[in-house]
Design a protein around this motif. Structure first.
Motif, PDB file in Angstrom:
ATOM      1  N   GLU A   1     -60.222 -53.175 -88.779  1.00  7.76           N
ATOM      2  CA  GLU A   1     -59.187 -52.193 -89.087  1.00  7.76           C
ATOM      3  C   GLU A   1     -57.840 -52.716 -88.593  1.00  7.76           C
ATOM      4  O   GLU A   1     -57.716 -53.197 -87.482  1.00  7.76           O
ATOM      5  CB  GLU A   1     -59.544 -50.849 -88.415  1.00  7.76           C
ATOM      6  N   ARG A   2     -56.851 -52.606 -89.444  1.00  3.19           N
ATOM      7  CA  ARG A   2     -55.516 -53.134 -89.112  1.00  3.19           C
ATOM      8  C   ARG A   2     -54.832 -52.299 -88.032  1.00  3.19           C
ATOM      9  O   ARG A   2     -54.126 -52.812 -87.189  1.00  3.19           O
ATOM     10  CB  ARG A   2     -54.678 -53.146 -90.389  1.00  3.19           C
ATOM     11  N   GLY A   3     -55.047 -50.986 -88.085  1.00  2.00           N
ATOM     12  CA  GLY A   3     -54.375 -50.099 -87.132  1.00  2.00           C
ATOM     13  C   GLY A   3     -54.931 -50.258 -85.726  1.00  2.00           C
ATOM     14  O   GLY A   3     -55.997 -50.844 -85.519  1.00  2.00           O
TER      15      GLY A   3
ATOM     16  N   VAL B   1     -56.705 -55.653 -85.915  1.00  2.00           N
ATOM     17  CA  VAL B   1     -56.759 -56.989 -86.536  1.00  2.00           C
ATOM     18  C   VAL B   1     -56.341 -56.873 -88.000  1.00  2.00           C
ATOM     19  O   VAL B   1     -56.902 -56.082 -88.755  1.00  2.00           O
ATOM     20  CB  VAL B   1     -58.176 -57.593 -86.463  1.00  2.00           C
ATOM     21  N   ARG B   2     -55.337 -57.646 -88.367  1.00  5.68           N
ATOM     22  CA  ARG B   2     -54.934 -57.681 -89.778  1.00  5.68           C
ATOM     23  C   ARG B   2     -55.534 -58.914 -90.430  1.00  5.68           C
ATOM     24  O   ARG B   2     -55.237 -60.042 -90.033  1.00  5.68           O
ATOM     25  CB  ARG B   2     -53.412 -57.736 -89.894  1.00  5.68           C
ATOM     26  N   VAL B   3     -56.391 -58.669 -91.396  1.00  8.71           N
ATOM     27  CA  VAL B   3     -56.991 -59.788 -92.128  1.00  8.71           C
ATOM     28  C   VAL B   3     -55.942 -60.375 -93.061  1.00  8.71           C
ATOM     29  O   VAL B   3     -55.309 -59.656 -93.833  1.00  8.71           O
ATOM     30  CB  VAL B   3     -58.228 -59.319 -92.925  1.00  8.71           C
ATOM     31  N   ASP B   4     -55.752 -61.687 -92.957  1.00  5.17           N
ATOM     32  CA  ASP B   4     -54.716 -62.325 -93.767  1.00  5.17           C
ATOM     33  C   ASP B   4     -55.212 -62.730 -95.145  1.00  5.17           C
ATOM     34  O   ASP B   4     -54.497 -62.605 -96.127  1.00  5.17           O
ATOM     35  CB  ASP B   4     -54.186 -63.565 -93.042  1.00  5.17           C
ATOM     36  N   GLU B   5     -56.449 -63.223 -95.180  1.00  8.93           N
ATOM     37  CA  GLU B   5     -56.948 -63.664 -96.490  1.00  8.93           C
ATOM     38  C   GLU B   5     -58.470 -63.778 -96.484  1.00  8.93           C
ATOM     39  O   GLU B   5     -59.104 -63.802 -95.425  1.00  8.93           O
ATOM     40  CB  GLU B   5     -56.329 -64.996 -96.885  1.00  8.93           C
ATOM     41  N   LEU B   6     -58.995 -63.840 -97.692  1.00 10.02           N
ATOM     42  CA  LEU B   6     -60.421 -64.071 -97.860  1.00 10.02           C
ATOM     43  C   LEU B   6     -60.683 -65.570 -97.781  1.00 10.02           C
ATOM     44  O   LEU B   6     -59.830 -66.378 -98.150  1.00 10.02           O
ATOM     45  CB  LEU B   6     -60.884 -63.562 -99.227  1.00 10.02           C
ATOM     46  N   ILE B   7     -61.855 -65.929 -97.294  1.00 11.41           N
ATOM     47  CA  ILE B   7     -62.269 -67.337 -97.354  1.00 11.41           C
ATOM     48  C   ILE B   7     -63.160 -67.482 -98.579  1.00 11.41           C
ATOM     49  O   ILE B   7     -64.215 -66.831 -98.663  1.00 11.41           O
ATOM     50  CB  ILE B   7     -63.050 -67.749 -96.093  1.00 11.41           C
ATOM     51  N   VAL B   8     -62.709 -68.270 -99.514  1.00 12.70           N
ATOM     52  CA  VAL B   8     -63.467 -68.459-100.754  1.00 12.70           C
ATOM     53  C   VAL B   8     -63.827 -69.933-100.876  1.00 12.70           C
ATOM     54  O   VAL B   8     -62.949 -70.795-100.792  1.00 12.70           O
ATOM     55  CB  VAL B   8     -62.643 -67.999-101.980  1.00 12.70           C
ATOM     56  N   GLU B   9     -65.096 -70.213-101.035  1.00 16.99           N
ATOM     57  CA  GLU B   9     -65.567 -71.592-101.214  1.00 16.99           C
ATOM     58  C   GLU B   9     -66.212 -71.689-102.585  1.00 16.99           C
ATOM     59  O   GLU B   9     -67.196 -70.994-102.851  1.00 16.99           O
ATOM     60  CB  GLU B   9     -66.545 -71.968-100.103  1.00 16.99           C
TER      61      GLU B   9
ATOM     62  N   GLU C   1     -66.567 -70.397-105.849  1.00 15.20           N
ATOM     63  CA  GLU C   1     -66.234 -69.047-106.314  1.00 15.20           C
ATOM     64  C   GLU C   1     -66.765 -67.998-105.357  1.00 15.20           C
ATOM     65  O   GLU C   1     -66.615 -66.804-105.590  1.00 15.20           O
ATOM     66  CB  GLU C   1     -66.823 -68.831-107.706  1.00 15.20           C
ATOM     67  N   GLN C   2     -67.410 -68.474-104.300  1.00 13.51           N
ATOM     68  CA  GLN C   2     -68.120 -67.565-103.403  1.00 13.51           C
ATOM     69  C   GLN C   2     -67.220 -67.119-102.253  1.00 13.51           C
ATOM     70  O   GLN C   2     -66.653 -67.953-101.545  1.00 13.51           O
ATOM     71  CB  GLN C   2     -69.360 -68.278-102.834  1.00 13.51           C
ATOM     72  N   CYS C   3     -67.100 -65.826-102.071  1.00 17.10           N
ATOM     73  CA  CYS C   3     -66.380 -65.298-100.908  1.00 17.10           C
ATOM     74  C   CYS C   3     -67.331 -65.373 -99.714  1.00 17.10           C
ATOM     75  O   CYS C   3     -68.441 -64.843 -99.758  1.00 17.10           O
ATOM     76  CB  CYS C   3     -65.933 -63.869-101.161  1.00 17.10           C
ATOM     77  N   VAL C   4     -66.889 -66.053 -98.657  1.00 13.65           N
ATOM     78  CA  VAL C   4     -67.797 -66.275 -97.527  1.00 13.65           C
ATOM     79  C   VAL C   4     -67.257 -65.723 -96.214  1.00 13.65           C
ATOM     80  O   VAL C   4     -67.892 -65.872 -95.176  1.00 13.65           O
ATOM     81  CB  VAL C   4     -68.105 -67.777 -97.356  1.00 13.65           C
ATOM     82  N   GLY C   5     -66.097 -65.092 -96.250  1.00 12.18           N
ATOM     83  CA  GLY C   5     -65.588 -64.549 -94.994  1.00 12.18           C
ATOM     84  C   GLY C   5     -64.128 -64.175 -95.089  1.00 12.18           C
ATOM     85  O   GLY C   5     -63.553 -64.087 -96.186  1.00 12.18           O
ATOM     86  N   VAL C   6     -63.546 -63.936 -93.918  1.00 11.22           N
ATOM     87  CA  VAL C   6     -62.133 -63.559 -93.857  1.00 11.22           C
ATOM     88  C   VAL C   6     -61.439 -64.378 -92.782  1.00 11.22           C
ATOM     89  O   VAL C   6     -62.063 -64.859 -91.839  1.00 11.22           O
ATOM     90  CB  VAL C   6     -61.960 -62.047 -93.542  1.00 11.22           C
ATOM     91  N   ARG C   7     -60.123 -64.480 -92.939  1.00 13.67           N
ATOM     92  CA  ARG C   7     -59.322 -65.225 -91.977  1.00 13.67           C
ATOM     93  C   ARG C   7     -58.227 -64.303 -91.443  1.00 13.67           C
ATOM     94  O   ARG C   7     -57.591 -63.581 -92.200  1.00 13.67           O
ATOM     95  CB  ARG C   7     -58.699 -66.437 -92.674  1.00 13.67           C
ATOM     96  N   ALA C   8     -58.065 -64.299 -90.124  1.00 17.32           N
ATOM     97  CA  ALA C   8     -56.980 -63.546 -89.487  1.00 17.32           C
ATOM     98  C   ALA C   8     -56.343 -64.460 -88.462  1.00 17.32           C
ATOM     99  O   ALA C   8     -56.993 -64.844 -87.488  1.00 17.32           O
ATOM    100  CB  ALA C   8     -57.514 -62.283 -88.825  1.00 17.32           C
ATOM    101  N   GLY C   9     -55.104 -64.840 -88.697  1.00 17.29           N
ATOM    102  CA  GLY C   9     -54.466 -65.808 -87.817  1.00 17.29           C
ATOM    103  C   GLY C   9     -55.245 -67.113 -87.871  1.00 17.29           C
ATOM    104  O   GLY C   9     -55.554 -67.627 -88.945  1.00 17.29           O
ATOM    105  N   ASP C  10     -55.612 -67.635 -86.707  1.00 21.18           N
ATOM    106  CA  ASP C  10     -56.360 -68.897 -86.660  1.00 21.18           C
ATOM    107  C   ASP C  10     -57.863 -68.669 -86.711  1.00 21.18           C
ATOM    108  O   ASP C  10     -58.641 -69.625 -86.743  1.00 21.18           O
ATOM    109  CB  ASP C  10     -56.019 -69.660 -85.364  1.00 21.18           C
ATOM    110  N   ASP C  11     -58.271 -67.416 -86.670  1.00 17.44           N
ATOM    111  CA  ASP C  11     -59.699 -67.107 -86.569  1.00 17.44           C
ATOM    112  C   ASP C  11     -60.339 -66.880 -87.929  1.00 17.44           C
ATOM    113  O   ASP C  11     -59.707 -66.328 -88.842  1.00 17.44           O
ATOM    114  CB  ASP C  11     -59.904 -65.836 -85.735  1.00 17.44           C
TER     115      ASP C  11
END
Lengths: 455, 243
Positions: free
Chosen positions: A59-61, A152-160, A162-172
C-alpha cells in the motif's frame, strides 16, 4: 511468525529456452503480490491467504485507507461472501434505508424520496469512511496471514518476456507467481505496462467532497433516520451548474459527506472550477439547511471513473498479472446509484479464485489468467457492466442537467400554485409546462427511450 | 553499551484538529514515529557502534512496532495497550517500567518531542538516572557518553557516565523510508509484547477541565514609506499611553 512470511520456498518452474538450455529457476518471495490496499486489494489478498497462499499487500499510503477520500455508499451484500457478518463486524457508519433522488433547480427542487424497511433486512447498502474500513480490512488480512506492507510505492512491474514476475520499488524487487494490480483509478502500473492508455477526460470525473461533522441527534432529526439507519441523496441539475455529473449527500454516524462529481471534459468546456461548483452546491437552499451549524472535518478532491463500461473493455490480464477494482475500471454510474466498492469486491473474489486455481496448477500463463475475466462474466459484476453499458452515453444528454428539473418543477408549480385562475386537469398543466419549457417532443421521446434502454 | 531506542510513543500533532471551542480533536490518530525519532535512532546506533554494544527498540501503544525493526534494529519490545496519556509523567512511568523489564540497560535514547517535552526527563526521574535533553548528537568515549547540544551561540559537549536518558532533538527530517526487503526482514525480527498490566500501574491520567482558544490580540500594520509609518507608529503608541 504469520504464515505469509515463510519466504523463498516456492520456485518458478524452469522453462526451456530457445537454445535448449534450461533457464535458471527463480525464487519467489510470495505466491501473490497485491498492489493497493483498498477494498479490491484487501478482499483479493484475504481470499488468497485464507486459501493458504503466501500474499503480500503493498500500500502506497502510510496505512491502508490513508490515501482514500473519506468514503461512500457501499452496496455491501457481496462482502458477506468474504466476511460473514460484515455489516455487524466491520466499522460501517449507517445502513441506508432511505434514498432520495433530487432534481435540483436554482430556486426549486423535486424529490423522489424512497424509504423502505426491506432495505435493512438484509442490509443492502451502508455508508463507510474508508480510513476506518480499509484499516479494518487490512487487520483482517494480517490475521489471515497476509503481510501488509504500507508506505511503499511500487514503481513498476517486472516483466520477463511477456511474463509479469514481480514488482520494483526503488532499488528493491519482490517476485511472485502472480501480481494483482488494485491500485485505483489512476493505476500508473497498468498504464506503464501498456494495458491501459491514458484515459480521455470524457471517461473521468473529478469528485469534490466535504465531510461535515454534526451531532448524532441532529442527523437523526434532520434526516428522519433512527438508530443506525441512514439516507443517501443523489442530486441532478443545478448542483453542478449544468456540468455533466451530479451531487451527492449521505449520512455517516456523526457526519454528513456532501459534494459533487463533475465530468472532466464538460467542466473544462463550461469554464468552471470544481471547488466553485462544490461551494455553490453546499450553499444551495436545498442543501445548506441540511448541513447548517456543522463543522468541516475534511475536504478534498479525487479523480473517479465516469465511463467504467468503456474502460473495462481493455485487457484485464497478462501472463502473471490481473487487474481488479478501479484499476480495471469497475465503476458504474447509473445516475441513480454510483457503485465502485461492490464491483471492486466482486472482481477481487473472481480474481482470487482464478489465481488460486493457477497456483494449484502451477500455470501462470495468459490462458490461466484469463480464467478470471471468464469467471467474472458469470457474476453480477460482469452482468451489470454489460447491463449499464449505455448509461454513460445516456448521462451525456445535456437536458438532464437543467431542462428536465425545471420542467418537473413547473408541472408541480402549476398544481400547487392556486393563484385564483381556473384549474386545469393534470394533463393540461403538464402540457402547458412542457410548451413553456422550450423542450422538443422528439428530444423527450428520444431521451426517454434512451433512459429505458440504459437504466 | 546496551542502548534502548524509545520510538513511536506519541501521536503526531499534525493529526490533531483544534475545534472552534478550543477542544482538540484527534480523530482516532494512532501513535506515530515523531520527527525526532530518526535522529534519536541515529544516536542510539552510534553509541552501540562505538562500544560494540547492542540497540534494542521499545515502543508503547498502537503505533507500528516494526518501525525500528525496518531500520536496522535487531530486536524490539512493545507495551501494546498504553493509551495516549495527556500526562507526560504517566507515559514516562510506562517507558521506565519497560526499560527495567528489558534489564541491564546503559542508555535510553528518545526523541526530545516539542509536543511532550516532559517525557524524557520524567523517564530519567522514574529510573533515578541522569537526563540530558535537547541533544544534537552523542558518541561514546572511554565508557562515557559525549553528548553535543547546540544553542544559537555555542556548542556544548557534555561528558556523562551511564546510566543515562538522552533526549535528542532533530535539526531536520532525516528519516529514510525502508525498502521492501527491509520491511520483509523486519517482520522476521523478534518483537516481544507486554500488556501494560504486567509492568506497571501508571495511575490516573491528568484531566482537562476546559479549553478555549487564546484571545485574539489586535495588531495594526503601518505600511508605506518608512518616515510616515514611523510617525504613525509613534502617534499610535502615544495615543495608547505607551509613550
Amino acid at each position: 511468525m504469520p504464515p505469509g512470511l515463510a519466504l523463498g520456498r516456492h520456485r518458478v518452474v524452469g522453462g526451456a529456452a530457445r537454445d535448449g538450455r534450461v533457464e535458471m529457476s527463480q525464487e519467489v518471495d510470495f505466491d501473490v503480490i497485491v498492489v493497493g490496499g483498498g477494498v479490491a486489494g484487501a478482499v483479493c489478498a484475504y481470499r488468497l491467504a485464507e486459501a493458504g497462499h503466501e500474499v503480500v499487500l503493498i500500500e502506497r499510503g502510510a496505512e491502508p485507507g490513508s490515501k482514500n477520500l473519506s468514503g461512500g455508499v457501499f452496496y455491501c451484500r457481496v462482502m458477506e461472501q468474504v466476511f460473514p457478518g460484515f455489516v455487524d463486524e466491520a466499522p460501517v457508519e449507517r445502513r441506508v434505508t432511505r434514498n432520495v433522488l433530487s432534481f435540483l433547480n436554482a430556486s426549486s427542487h423535486v424529490n423522489i424520496d424512497y424509504w423502505d424497511a426491506r432495505l435493512a433486512e438484509p442490509v443492502n447498502a451502508v455508508t463507510v469512511l474508508r480510513a476506518r474500513l480499509d484499516a479494518w480490512l487490512a487487520s483482517r488480512c494480517e490475521a489471515a496471514g497476509v503481510m501488509v506492507m504500507p508506505g511503499v510505492r511500487v514503481d513498476e512491474l517486472i516483466v520477463e518476456g511477456e511474463q509479469c514476475v514481480g514488482v520494483r520499488a526503488g532499488d528493491d524487487e519482490l517476485r511472485a507467481h502472480v501480481v494483482v494490480e488494485a491500485d485505483g483509478v489512476n493505476s500508473f502500473l497498468a498504464q506503464n505496462a501498456g494495458i491501459r492508455a491514458k484515459e480521455p477526460p470524457k471517461h473521468l470525473a473529478v469528485g469534490v467532497k466535504s465531510v461535515i461533522g454534526l451531532p448524532r441527534t441532529v442527523i437523526e432529526d434532520r434526516f428522519h433516520v433512527i438508530g443506525s439507519d441512514g439516507v443517501a441523496y443523489a442530486f441532478v441539475g443545478d448542483c453542478t451548474q449544468a456540468v455533466a455529473g451530479g451531487g451527492f449527500l449521505y449520512t455517516n454516524l456523526e457526519s454528513v459527506s456532501v459534494g459533487v462529481v463533475l465530468r472532466l471534459d464538460d467542466l473544462a468546456t463550461k469554464g468552471l472550477t470544481a471547488s466553485d461548483v462544490h461551494d455553490h452546491f453546499l450553499a444551495h437552499p436545498a442543501v445548506a439547511p441540511l448541513i447548517d451549524g456543522g463543522e468541516l472535518l475534511e475536504y478534498g478532491c479525487h479523480l473517479t471513473i465516469e465511463d467504467g463500461p468503456t474502460m473495462v473493455a481493455h485487457d484485464l490480464t497478462r501472463p502473471g498479472l490481473v487487474l481488479i477494482g478501479d484499476a480495471a475500471g469497475f465503476t458504474l454510474n447509473t445516475g441513480l446509484t454510483i457503485r465502485g466498492m461492490d464491483l471492486a469486491a466482486g472482481s477481487a473474489i473472481a480474481a482470487a479464485d482464478a489465481i488460486g486455481a493457477a497456483l494449484a496448477a502451477g500455470d501462470y500463463s495468459q490462458q490461466a489468467m484469463d480464467a478470471y475475466p471468464a469467471a467474472l462474466a458469470a457474476t453480477f459484476v460482469g452482468a451489470d457492466m454489460k447491463t449499464y453499458a449505455r448509461a454513460p452515453a445516456f448521462l451525456e444528454v445535456p437536458r438532464m442537467y437543467r431542462d428536465y428539473g425545471l420542467l418537473l418543477a413547473d408541472v408541480f408549480h402549476g398544481i400547487y400554485d392556486l393563484d385564483l385562475t381556473p384549474r386545469r386537469h393534470l394533463l393540461g398543466t403538464a402540457t402547458r409546462a412542457f410548451k413553456g419549457s422550450g423542450l422538443k417532443l422528439r428530444h423527450v421521446v428520444r431521451d426517454g427511450w434512451a433512459a429505458v434502454r440504459a437504466l | 553499551m546496551k542502548v534502548v531506542i524509545v520510538y513511536t510513543w506519541a501521536r503526531d500533532g499534525a493529526n490533531a484538529a483544534v475545534r472552534a471551542d478550543g477542544t482538540v480533536d484527534w480523530r482516532g490518530a494512532k501513535m506515530t514515529a515523531g520527527e525526532d525519532d530518526p535522529a534519536a535512532l541515529a544516536v542510539a546506533k552510534r553509541l552501540a557502534e562505538d562500544t560494540g554494544g547492542t540497540v534494542v527498540g521499545l515502543t508503547i501503544g498502537d503505533g507500528d512496532a516494526s518501525w525500528v525493526l525496518a531500520r536496522g534494529v535487531g530486536e524490539a519490545f512493545s507495551v501494546t495497550d498504553v493509551p495516549p496519556y495527556a500526562d507526560n509523567a504517566a507515559t514516562a512511568r510506562v517507558i521506565a517500567a519497560a526499560v527495567e523489564r528489558i534489564g541491564a540497560v546503559d542508555v535510553v535514547v528518545m526523541g526530545d518531542s516539542k509536543q511532550d517535552p516532559g517525557v524524557a526527563p520524567a523517564v530519567a526521574g522514574h529510573l533515578g538516572w541522569t537526563a540530558l535533553a535537547g541533544l544534537d548528537s552523542a558518541s561514546a568515549v572511554d565508557g562515557r557518553v559525549a553528548a553535543v547540544r547546540r544553542s544559537a551561540t555555542e556548542q556544548q559537549t557534555i561528558s556523562a557516565a551511564p546510566p543515562l536518558v538522552l533526549g535528542v532533538a532533530a535539526e531536520a527530517d532525516v528519516d529514510t523510508k525502508p525498502g521492501m526487503k527491509e520491511l520483509l526482514a523486519a517482520r522476521k525480527r523478534p518483537l516481544t509484547t507486554w500488556p501494560m498490566g504486567d509492568l506497571v500501574d501508571p495511575g490516573d491520567d491528568v484531566r482537562s477541565t476546559g479549553t478555549r482558544k487564546p484571545d485574539v490580540v489586535a495588531a495594526t500594520l503601518f505600511d508605506g514609506d518608512p518616515a510616515t509609518s514611523a510617525a504613525q507608529l509613534v502617534a499610535a503608541l502615544r495615543a495608547d499611553g505607551v509613550l
